[in-house]
Design a protein around this motif. Structure first.
Motif, PDB file in Angstrom:
ATOM      1  N   GLY A   1      -4.132  84.561-105.440  1.00 46.72           N
ATOM      2  CA  GLY A   1      -3.619  83.306-105.983  1.00 46.72           C
ATOM      3  C   GLY A   1      -3.363  82.269-104.917  1.00 46.72           C
ATOM      4  O   GLY A   1      -2.489  81.398-105.069  1.00 46.72           O
TER       5      GLY A   1
ATOM      6  N   GLU B   1       5.356  86.126-112.980  1.00 44.66           N
ATOM      7  CA  GLU B   1       4.136  86.760-113.484  1.00 44.66           C
ATOM      8  C   GLU B   1       3.123  85.712-113.944  1.00 44.66           C
ATOM      9  O   GLU B   1       1.918  85.840-113.670  1.00 44.66           O
ATOM     10  CB  GLU B   1       4.490  87.698-114.640  1.00 44.66           C
TER      11      GLU B   1
ATOM     12  N   ARG C   1       2.949  82.549-112.921  1.00 42.74           N
ATOM     13  CA  ARG C   1       2.453  81.793-111.761  1.00 42.74           C
ATOM     14  C   ARG C   1       1.332  82.546-111.064  1.00 42.74           C
ATOM     15  O   ARG C   1       0.412  81.942-110.520  1.00 42.74           O
ATOM     16  CB  ARG C   1       3.582  81.551-110.751  1.00 42.74           C
ATOM     17  N   ALA C   2       1.420  83.862-111.064  1.00 47.94           N
ATOM     18  CA  ALA C   2       0.440  84.680-110.354  1.00 47.94           C
ATOM     19  C   ALA C   2      -0.814  84.959-111.173  1.00 47.94           C
ATOM     20  O   ALA C   2      -1.803  85.456-110.618  1.00 47.94           O
ATOM     21  CB  ALA C   2       1.080  86.006-109.939  1.00 47.94           C
TER      22      ALA C   2
ATOM     23  N   SER D   1       0.780  75.360-114.499  1.00 45.70           N
ATOM     24  CA  SER D   1       0.034  76.028-113.436  1.00 45.70           C
ATOM     25  C   SER D   1      -1.357  75.418-113.360  1.00 45.70           C
ATOM     26  O   SER D   1      -1.963  75.092-114.392  1.00 45.70           O
ATOM     27  CB  SER D   1      -0.085  77.532-113.708  1.00 45.70           C
TER      28      SER D   1
ATOM     29  N   PRO E   1      -0.941  89.164 -99.992  1.00 46.11           N
ATOM     30  CA  PRO E   1       0.288  89.123-100.794  1.00 46.11           C
ATOM     31  C   PRO E   1       1.448  88.594 -99.955  1.00 46.11           C
ATOM     32  O   PRO E   1       1.513  88.824 -98.741  1.00 46.11           O
ATOM     33  CB  PRO E   1       0.504  90.587-101.188  1.00 46.11           C
TER      34      PRO E   1
ATOM     35  N   SER F   1       2.907  81.379-105.996  1.00 47.17           N
ATOM     36  CA  SER F   1       2.057  82.258-106.812  1.00 47.17           C
ATOM     37  C   SER F   1       2.135  83.721-106.411  1.00 47.17           C
ATOM     38  O   SER F   1       1.552  84.574-107.084  1.00 47.17           O
ATOM     39  CB  SER F   1       0.602  81.797-106.700  1.00 47.17           C
ATOM     40  N   GLY F   2       2.822  84.022-105.297  1.00 47.24           N
ATOM     41  CA  GLY F   2       2.851  85.405-104.815  1.00 47.24           C
ATOM     42  C   GLY F   2       1.793  85.702-103.780  1.00 47.24           C
ATOM     43  O   GLY F   2       1.712  86.825-103.273  1.00 47.24           O
ATOM     44  N   THR F   3       0.971  84.702-103.444  1.00 41.91           N
ATOM     45  CA  THR F   3      -0.085  84.854-102.446  1.00 41.91           C
ATOM     46  C   THR F   3       0.085  83.788-101.370  1.00 41.91           C
ATOM     47  O   THR F   3       0.403  82.635-101.685  1.00 41.91           O
ATOM     48  CB  THR F   3      -1.479  84.701-103.076  1.00 41.91           C
TER      49      THR F   3
END
Length: 733
Positions: free
Chosen positions: A22, A89, A91-92, A120, A197, A351-353
């Protein structure tokens, strides 16, 4: 047919070649409290998506832009306690750039009058500056007001003159991003410019800091962005980065023109190197901020030229430097008007990335500066380590605690700079009270370590494991029992010639077993040894011998009275093993002479207690065990030689002696390391370069690499990290 812009094309191509997770996903949340008309909000989302062509577009297989349909907002009922997890969740959740859409709206209902709208979008169709226009248009459409015209974002293609100028700029400055030096961080082998990540640490600079920032920027003749960036680079300089590099996002929108929704930014690396006499840390912050300003403004004319168009050989990557920073100053405007509904917007969504090691995102708003540090927490996508893989040790990742420290350091340094811009960079505050106390506090006393001596520890190991291999020298293996036997006879021989407590024995032998036995024999005799490296200049050796008042010397080339050979001290046939009293911890163990760079060389006496304390503390820190095999590489004239010669013998390990003449032969050293299964190597950065150039890599046995004696550049640290199992930086032994 409309084509992708150069910036869009770069992202599109990267996603086709790498697993980016992401990394290119943006989001914002609109917290809505009150009597929300959900049907009106759904209509507003559809209206805005239709009004801005970028939101309802996706790239085609030929890099063209084609329309696609943005679905109606998805409604999700969510308990208040589950809202944060549900937002994360969503957002990713990935986008499919081949089919689209690249924008979605999700409305979470957390209570009868509490909703959260999550918008998003993929970076191909949205950037930070677009977000204000997006929220403003959502509010207008919700009220039923007509939307202002949507300016078209036309692809900016650099002309021949711009390309020539940009190429000259980068040829002059160069593009060599280096792994950064950060607290508690070991550089990754991959360079830190690919997606992985990550996690986020949000923070806020309050209104008072924002006002102080604006006032200081005005006085210094810089923008707020330039001042914040200068403080960030000052922090990197303080961490030990000699020429800090940060990739910065630069807007491609002409100033003062209406903002359209889409991608109109280009990321370029900014490298800051202090100029002028003296060390950079002796530079006043006000001069440093102007240096940063000048470098940034020299970069501005080339903002529209993607780096890949003017720097050849760039491999696919999601970032242009391991560290990046984005700053957006929101335009002064009234809060979005959703009628009777109270609105709070969070402009930053994670986004978690992460696209690199660490990204600092700043949004300058009326109530302060909202920040987010997004950082790598796991190996890059596609490189996840399997169980038992040596790469699965967190190398190249940051922890939440480390990032909190970085944020605290930066804000504290910024406060100091704002309070007095004439402060030298090296004098700006950095550590909090607890950190400062930890840095200045003396180590906790360990009397049990200092109460021991090397001869006592060696005797204990020989009694516990007499048949274990203690030393390997030129292919000869010597057990602990055999070594103890030779050392006892050497000590007894030295005693016969007058050595004992209060005397000094010169060791004028090259690397090898004779040298090691002479050192251990001298210690066991209660005397102190003085290294006399035969490779040193004769003038220095003569001075040291005279200054120390040597009465005894062990050498292969005796010259007169007091000179002994190893044969003079060797066990005699049939002679019983001598038994001598162990030295006291307070007695001298060895004497080293300084280099004499500031005058005549001076002798420094080291007692047994200090030697045992260092060896015991380091053994505990390293987790030393009998399975360890140490390479004895360093000249006896250097303090660190005691570690590689004596530490393994006090812990039941094995010493692999480097033959004289091989210590500067990289391929021969590497062959010895591999043949003997050496697990611990200690060397200067210069010595490590020798081994790396010879082909040292992670397929070899080296588990622990110890480095000291010189500055350790970040690129070399990254190479060592990739080639060994563990990197230990020694500041002093």
């Amino acid at each position: 047919m409309t084509q992708l812009s150069p910036a869009q094309h770069g992202i599109w191509l990267t996603e086709r070649m790498l697993d980016t997770g992401g990394a290119y996903q943006l989001s914002l949340t609109v917290d809505l409290t009150g009597p929300l008309d959900t049907e009106a909000l759904d209509l507003a989302c559809r209206t805005v998506a239709a009004h801005h062509p970028a939101l309802s577009s996706t790239p085609g297989p030929d890099a063209s832009v084609r329309p696609c349909e943005v679905p109606d907002p998805r409604h999700v009922d969510c308990a208040p306690g589950e809202l944060d997890a549900a937002l994360a969740e969503e957002r990713a959740a990935p986008f499919d750039t081949e089919t689209g859409p690249l924008c979605r709206f999700t409305l979470f209902r957390a209570g009868p009058e509490h909703h959260v709208l999550l918008v998003s979008a993929h970076h191909l169709v949205l950037d930070g500056q677009s977000k204000d226009r997006l929220v403003a248009d959502l509010a207008a459409a919700y009220r039923g007001d007509p939307l202002p015209p949507a300016p078209e974002i036309r692809p900016q293609t650099a002309g021949p003159e711009a390309l020539v100028a940009a190429r000259a700029y980068w040829e002059e400055r160069g593009y060599t991003p280096c792994p950064p030096v950060l607290p508690g961080f070991v550089p990754p082998p991959d360079g830190g410019m690919v997606a992985a990540p990550g996690a986020e640490v949000p923070f806020r600079l309050d209104g008072g800091r924002r006002a102080a920032l604006a006032e200081a920027a005005l006085k210094l003749g810089v923008t707020r962005f330039e001042l914040l960036l200068a403080a960030w680079h000052a922090l990197l300089l303080r961490y030990g980065n000699p020429a800090p590099t940060t990739a910065v996002e630069l807007s491609l929108r002409p100033p003062g023109t209406p903002v359209g929704i889409g991608l109109a930014v280009n990321e370029l690396p900014l490298r800051i190197e202090a100029t002028g006499p003296g060390r950079p840390l002796r530079l006043p912050f006000e001069d440093w901020v102007r240096t940063v300003r000048d470098e940034l403004r020299a970069l501005y004319p080339h903002r529209s030229v993607p780096l890949g168009q003017v720097v050849r050989g760039l491999s696919p990557r999601t970032a242009l430097a391991p560290l990046s920073l984005s700053y957006r100053r929101r335009p002064a405007a009234a809060p979005p008007d959703f009628g009777a509904v109270t609105v709070k917007t969070r402009w930053i969504g994670f986004s978690g990335t992460v696209r690199n090691l660490l990204h600092l995102q700043l949004v300058d708003d009326d109530d302060g500066i909202h920040g987010s540090v997004q950082f790598r927490t796991a190996p890059p996508f596609g490189q996840a380590a399997e169980e038992g893989d040596p790469d699965a040790d967190g190398t190249g990742c940051l922890t939440t605690d480390a990032v909190h420290r970085i944020v605290d350091h930066w804000t504290r340094l910024l406060d100091g700079a704002l309070a007095d811009p004439t402060t030298l960079l090296g004098d700006l505050p950095l550590l909090d009270g607890d950190e400062l106390r930890d840095q200045l506090a003396a180590p906790a006393p360990r009397p049990e370590l200092a109460a021991r001596t090397v001869p006592a520890l060696l005797a204990a190991r020989a009694q516990e494991t007499p048949d274990a291999i203690a030393v390997v020298a030129d292919g000869e293996q010597v057990t602990y029992a055999e070594l103890a036997h030779r050392v006892a006879h050497s000590a007894a021989g030295l005693r016969r010639y007058g050595a004992g407590p209060g005397t000094l024995v010169g060791i004028g032998l090259p690397r090898g077993l004779d040298q090691l036995v002479a050192v251990l024999g001298t210690l066991a005799a209660g005397a102190a040894h003085l290294p006399l490296d035969p490779a040193y200049p004769a003038e220095r050796l003569a001075f040291v011998r005279e200054d120390a008042g040597l009465a005894l010397r062990i050498t292969h080339t005796p010259e007169g009275a007091g000179d002994l050979t190893p044969a003079d001290l060797a066990p005699r046939a049939g002679a019983p093993v001598p038994s001598l009293p162990l030295p006291e911890p307070s007695q001298p163990a060895y004497v080293l002479y300084t280099s004499g760079s500031t005058g005549l060389p001076k002798g420094v006496e080291v007692p047994h207690s200090a030697l045992a304390n260092v060896l015991g503390s380091l053994a505990e820190r390293l987790g030393s065990s009998p399975q360890d095999r140490w390479l004895a590489l360093t000249s006896l004239s250097f303090d660190i030689a005691a570690v590689e010669l004596l530490l393994p013998l006090t812990t039941g390990g094995r010493v692999v002696l480097v033959p004289e003449g091989v210590h500067r032969d990289g391929p021969a050293l590497l062959e010895l390391i591999r043949h003997e299964g050496v697990t611990h190597v200690q060397a200067t950065p210069s010595g490590w370069r020798l081994l790396l150039e010879a082909g040292l890599d992670r397929t070899g046995p080296v588990v622990t690499a110890l480095v000291g004696g010189e500055a350790l550049p970040a690129p070399l640290a990254a190479r060592l990290t990739a080639a060994t199992g563990r990197l230990v930086r020694q500041l002093r032994v």
